[in-house]
Design an enzyme around this catalytic site. Structure first.
Site: not given
Ligand SMILES: *Cc1c(COP(=O)(O)O)cnc(C)c1O
Length: 379
Positions: A46, A98, A170, A195
């Site tokens: 962890r 998001y 982000d 992604k």
């Molecule tokens: C998918 C996404 C998230 C969240 O990520 P997860 O891996 O699905 O928890 C946050 N910000 C953006 C821009 C995303 O496309």
């Protein structure tokens, strides 16, 4: 080291015990101590794990940052950043974030006394005007999900610096192959590694990169205290995906503009949003701060909601699925899928209509993608 070399080499060394060129999956929960108080650098997975460590070092290098921490999802990464704030603190946030991020802020963190103001961050004056005495974080997504709004990171960086407010970005849609927010004054870069970074629809993961030791200490504290950490196998798959990040993003960009131009000229399509189109309001900022425009497109069809539904139900090659940034082209209906939890009035206010269709253009042959969209638009 150049970026294209970093994806393959940065932070990655042959395994010291066997010479394995690929860092092994250290699938272990704990580590045996030599004697009381004497460990080989790891005590419990962890807190730290060698496979995760390689990924964290690699991601930090890709962003041009000093420190990386990985989490079990992008959402866990965002939540970890917000855990640096206290009750009564205020956040200025891009309005088109998001759906999961706005759900975390509005339906959960608000119960812990945090306050949020949403602004159209494409206009940096709106960001500055929303700052209050108690503002502790500016949280920007660029380009945004799903409307592809672009924020001038340099302009917001100057505002954050002037007001001495922590600045997080982000950059999931851009990836470090195309945009490196630390270069524009960000204190924190966040990714959903689910992604483009992992890129193959195999894992859920998240990451934070920073140059600030204090922020990193806090991220490591959250990792070990909360435990929303990725498995060693997920880290290994992510590392594997990252090796082709540069060449995948090249293809995503080539296919992205080709599909966007095709859609823009299609009689059944009313409007197309892609930062690489000259018609996009964020085109010049995107061109200034990004090395390419990535593979995300959103559009409205002439026939409104029924036409959008028909398109999504009639694609054959493209997959009707949530998520984005993978090798496969995916088509999504934000109003009922990724952003279903955003209240309808909020969706309308930010331009996220029921007719909006989002496309994550993959790396298949662009002619096949275009042909599939054309037949589905015409059916
Ligand atoms: C998918 C996404 C998230 C969240 O990520 P997860 O891996 O699905 O928890 C946050 N910000 C953006 C821009 C995303 O496309």
């Amino acid at each position: 080291m150049k970026f294209d070399t970093k994806v393959i080499r940065a932070g990655i060394e042959a395994d010291p015990t066997t010479g394995a060129i690929v860092p092994p999956i250290y699938q272990t929960a704990t580590y045996v101590l030599d004697e009381v108080g004497k460990m080989k650098g790891y005590d419990y997975t962890r807190s730290a794990n060698p496979t995760r460590q390689v990924l964290e070092n690699n991601l930090a290098a890709l962003e041009g940052g000093k420190h990386g921490t990985c989490f079990s999802s992008g959402m866990a990464a965002v939540d970890s950043v917000l855990k640096m704030l206290s009750s009564g603190d205020h956040v200025v946030c891009s309005d088109d974030v998001y759906g999961g991020v706005s759900r975390l802020f509005n339906d959960l963190l608000i119960n812990y006394g945090l306050e949020f103001t949403y602004v159209n961050s494409s206009n940096s004056d709106e960001v500055e005007n929303a700052i209050q005495q108690n503002t502790k974080l500016i949280w920007i997504e660029t380009p945004t999900n799903p409307l592809l709004k672009v924020t001038d990171l340099d302009a917001v960086g100057k505002i954050a610096n002037q007001h001495n407010i922590m600045y997080g970005v982000d950059a999931t849609f851009s990836t470090p192959a195309l945009l490196r927010p630390l270069e524009f004054g960000a204190d924190i870069v966040m990714h959903s590694t689910t992604k483009y970074l992992s890129g193959h629809n195999q894992i859920i993961g998240g990451a934070i990169v920073t140059n600030d030791k204090k922020i990193n200490d806090q991220m490591e504290f959250v990792q070990k205290t909360i435990g929303a950490v990725p498995s060693p196998f997920d880290c290994w798959l992510t590392l594997s995906g990252i090796k082709t990040l540069s060449i995948r993003m090249e293809r995503h960009c080539v296919n992205g503009i080709a599909v966007a131009e095709f859609l823009e000229n299609h009689p059944k399509v009313k409007s197309v949003s892609y930062p690489g189109l000259k018609s996009h309001p964020g085109y010049s900022i995107a061109k200034k701060q990004m090395l390419g425009f990535s593979g995300m497109i959103s559009m409205e069809l002439e026939g409104g909601i029924p036409a959008g539904i028909s398109l999504m139900n009639n694609v054959k090659l493209c997959s009707l699925a949530e998520s984005l940034g993978s090798v496969e082209t995916m088509i999504t209906h934000p109003a009922t899928m990724t952003h279903a939890d955003v209240p309808k009035e909020d969706r309308m206010a930010r331009g996220l209509t029921d007719g909006l269709v989002r496309l994550s253009v993959g790396i298949e042959d662009k002619d096949d993608i275009v042909e599939d969209l054309d037949q589905a638009l015409n059916s």
